[in-house]
Design a protein around this motif. Structure first.
Motif, mmCIF file in Angstrom:
data_model
loop_
_atom_site.group_PDB
_atom_site.id
_atom_site.type_symbol
_atom_site.label_atom_id
_atom_site.label_comp_id
_atom_site.label_asym_id
_atom_site.label_seq_id
_atom_site.Cartn_x
_atom_site.Cartn_y
_atom_site.Cartn_z
ATOM 1 N N UNK A 28 8.246 7.301 -6.249
ATOM 2 C CA UNK A 28 6.980 7.668 -6.877
ATOM 3 C C UNK A 28 5.959 8.166 -5.873
ATOM 4 N N UNK A 29 6.276 8.110 -4.595
ATOM 5 C CA UNK A 29 5.323 8.515 -3.581
ATOM 6 C C UNK A 29 4.310 7.423 -3.319
ATOM 7 N N UNK A 30 3.539 7.598 -2.257
ATOM 8 C CA UNK A 30 2.514 6.624 -1.935
ATOM 9 C C UNK A 30 1.326 6.784 -2.869
ATOM 10 N N UNK A 36 0.808 -1.215 0.000
ATOM 11 C CA UNK A 36 0.000 0.000 0.000
ATOM 12 C C UNK A 36 0.849 1.276 0.000
ATOM 13 N N UNK A 37 2.073 1.176 0.476
ATOM 14 C CA UNK A 37 2.868 2.407 0.569
ATOM 15 C C UNK A 37 4.269 2.269 -0.029
ATOM 16 N N UNK A 38 4.598 1.105 -0.588
ATOM 17 C CA UNK A 38 5.974 0.874 -1.002
ATOM 18 C C UNK A 38 6.371 1.631 -2.255
ATOM 19 N N UNK A 74 12.471 1.753 8.304
ATOM 20 C CA UNK A 74 12.545 1.694 6.846
ATOM 21 C C UNK A 74 11.181 1.976 6.212
ATOM 22 N N UNK A 75 10.099 1.570 6.902
ATOM 23 C CA UNK A 75 8.768 1.820 6.376
ATOM 24 C C UNK A 75 8.387 3.291 6.517
ATOM 25 N N UNK A 76 8.720 3.896 7.638
ATOM 26 C CA UNK A 76 8.438 5.320 7.821
ATOM 27 C C UNK A 76 9.187 6.153 6.790
ATOM 28 N N UNK A 77 10.431 5.791 6.545
ATOM 29 C CA UNK A 77 11.204 6.519 5.534
ATOM 30 C C UNK A 77 10.627 6.314 4.142
ATOM 31 N N UNK A 78 10.189 5.070 3.858
ATOM 32 C CA UNK A 78 9.638 4.767 2.541
ATOM 33 C C UNK A 78 8.361 5.566 2.287
ATOM 34 N N UNK A 79 7.545 5.715 3.325
ATOM 35 C CA UNK A 79 6.280 6.445 3.191
ATOM 36 C C UNK A 79 6.444 7.940 3.423
#
Length: 431
Positions: free
Chosen positions: A19-21, A11-13, A40-45
Motif C-alpha cells: 500500500x506504500x508508506x 510509520x512506514x510498514x 528489510x525496513x529499507x525494502x519495506x519503505x
C-alpha cells in the motif's frame, strides 16, 4: 541544523502490504538525503538505493551521519526502526551522539505490545528484557525467575535458546509464545513448550513471551508499577517460623541475612542452594528476583522446599533437584552464585566444584570448626578472594517476672569467595 527523523515501524510498514508508506512518512523519506535502516525496513519503505544505507555494525552508520551533517548542516536524515525506537532502540545512541535536540522521533507500536495484544492480555505485569547485543544469560535467568516475561531476541538468544535454557531447569513449568514478523505478511503466533521451542528453527525477526503455567495471564490485582516491582514487602532474612523445616534444620535468620548480603541475588542471575534442607536460602533469593536451584538429597526435604516456595509465592522461580551433590549438579546451568549449607566428608570437593562453576561468588556456612580449613583451601585453589567470619547471635528471650535475658544461638562460620569481575558486554540496540 540537520534533523534526524526516527520513524518507528508503524510509520512506514504499510509498504509491506503493497500500500506504500503514509503520505507524511513517504514525504519525509522522499526528501531525505540519507535513509538508514535494516535491509528489510529499507525494502519495506521502498527507499531508492542511492539514498539508502543498510545497517550492519552501528558505528559506521553513525559516522556516515556525522560526515553528512558536517558537509551539509541542513541535510535531512531518516532512520527506520523496529517498533518503538525509544524502547531498547536506536534513539539512545542517536541522542548520545547527536543530542536529543537533533531528533524528531515518531514511534511505532512496540513488538511487545503487539505480541500481548494478539493474546488479548495486558502486559503491565510483564518484565521486558532485551537480549540484543547483550549477554543472553540475563534474559534466560529472567525467564527462569519471573512469571511473565517478554524477550526482544537476537541471533544466539532466540526462541530455541530460550527454550533450551528453560528446559534445563528441572520442574520449572513454562509455556512460550513466539510471535514472528509481527505486522507483516508472514506474521505468526505459536504457543509451545520450551523443549518444543528448542527443537525448531525460527525466523530471524521474532519476540518471545515466557509465561509460567501457575500464573494467570491476567493478574488479579491492579498494579501501580509496570514490570518487575523489586524486593517483596516484609524484607528478607525472614524468621525461621516463616519456613516449614525439620528439627530446626535450616539456616538461622541472622546467618541467612549475612549470606544473602554476600550472595547478592538479583534479577537476571542464577543461584544454587546446595544441601538446601528447607530451601530457605533458595526461597529468599527468589524473592529478591534471582532464578534459583535448590539441590536436596532427601525426598521429604524436596517436598518441604516446594511447599516453602509455594507458600512465599516463588514456586515459579525455584527449581528443585532431588539428588546428592556433586553428582546432581552436573547438568545444571552455570550459576552466578552458590550457597553451600554445611557438608560432610566430601565438602572440599563440593566447594571446589561450586567455585569452578560460579561466575561471581560462593558462600559456605559451617557449624564444625574442623571443616573450615578445607573449605577455605578449596576456594583459594579456585582463584577466588576468600574472606570469613564467625557469627553468633544472642536473641532477646523472656524470663518469668516480665524480664528479659539473652538466648544464645549456635555459632556458625561463614566463608565466601569472590571472583574478580569480568569485563562488561557492550550494549546493542534494536534496529
Amino acid at each position: 541544523m540537520a534533523e534526524i527523523t526516527v520513524l518507528g515501524q508503524t510509520q512506514f510498514e504499510a509498504a509491506r502490504f503493497g500500500a506504500g508508506t503514509t503520505d507524511e512518512s513517504g514525504a519525509l523519506i522522499a526528501e531525505a538525503a540519507l535513509v538508514i535502516g535494516a535491509r528489510r525496513h529499507l525494502d519495506a519503505a521502498r527507499v531508492p538505493a542511492d539514498r539508502a544505507l543498510a545497517l550492519g555494525p552501528l558505528m559506521p552508520a553513525l559516522d556516515a551521519v556525522a560526515l553528512l551533517v558536517e558537509k551539509d548542516p541542513d541535510a535531512r536524515i531518516v532512520v527506520l526502526a523496529s517498533g518503538d525506537p525509544g524502547f531498547f532502540g536506536i534513539v539512545r545512541v542517536l541522542a548520545k551522539r547527536f543530542g536529543a535536540d537533533a531528533l524528531d522521533v515518531r514511534p511505532g507500536i512496540s513488538s511487545i505490545a503487539r505480541a500481548f495484544a494478539r493474546l488479548g492480555v495486558p502486559w503491565d505485569d510483564a518484565v521486558a528484557v532485551s537480549a540484543h547485543g547483550r549477554d543472553p544469560r540475563r534474559a534466560f535467568n529472567i525467564c527462569r525467575s519471573q512469571p511473565k516475561v517478554a524477550v526482544l531476541t537476537s541471533p544466539g538468544a532466540g526462541p530455541a535458546q530460550i527454550g533450551a535454557a528453560l528446559a534445563a531447569m528441572p520442574g520449572l513449568r513454562r509455556r512460550l509464545v513466539v510471535a514472528t514478523d509481527l505486522g507483516g505478511p508472514g506474521e505468526g503466533i505459536v504457543e509451545l513448550t520450551p523443549a518444543e521451542a528448542a527443537a525448531r528453527d525460527w525466523p530471524a525477526v521474532n519476540v518471545v513471551l515466557s509465561l509460567a503455567d501457575d500464573a494467570p495471564p491476567v493478574a488479579q490485582a491492579m498494579r501501580a508499577v509496570a514490570g518487575y516491582e523489586g524486593p517483596p514487602e516484609g524484607g528478607w532474612a525472614l524468621p525461621e517460623e516463616a519456613f516449614a523445616h525439620r528439627d530446626a534444620m535450616l539456616t538461622k535468620a541472622e546467618v541467612r541475612a549475612f549470606a544473602l548480603a554476600r550472595l547478592g541475588p538479583r534479577l537476571g542471575e542464577l543461584v544454587w542452594d546446595v544441601g538446601a534442607g528447607s530451601g530457605s536460602v533458595a526461597v529468599e533469593c527468589a524473592r529478591l528476583g534471582a532464578a534459583t536451584v535448590a539441590v536436596e538429597r532427601d525426598a521429604d526435604g524436596v517436598e518441604r522446599i516446594r511447599a516453602n516456595a509455594a507458600a512465599h509465592g516463588v514456586a515459579h522461580a525455584v527449581a528443585v533437584v532431588h539428588g546428592k551433590a556433586p553428582q546432581a549438579l552436573a547438568e545444571l546451568p552455570d550459576p552466578d552464585a552458590v550457597f553451600v549449607g554445611g557438608g560432610g566428608a566430601d565438602l572440599a570437593g563440593l566447594v571446589a566444584l561450586a567455585a569452578a562453576r560460579a561466575r561471581r561468588t560462593v558462600v559456605v556456612t559451617l557449624a564444625a570448626l574442623d571443616r573450615v580449613p578445607e573449605a577455605r583451601r578449596a576456594l583459594l585453589d579456585a582463584g577466588l578472594a576468600v574472606e570469613g567470619v564467625q557469627l553468633q547471635a544472642n536473641r532477646l528471650a523472656p524470663l518469668p517476672g516480665e524480664v528479659t535475658r539473652l538466648a544464645a544461638t549456635n555459632p556458625v562460620f561463614v566463608l565466601w569467595g569472590t571472583r574478580p569481575a569480568a569485563p562488561t558486554v557492550s550494549q546493542g540496540v534494536q534496529t
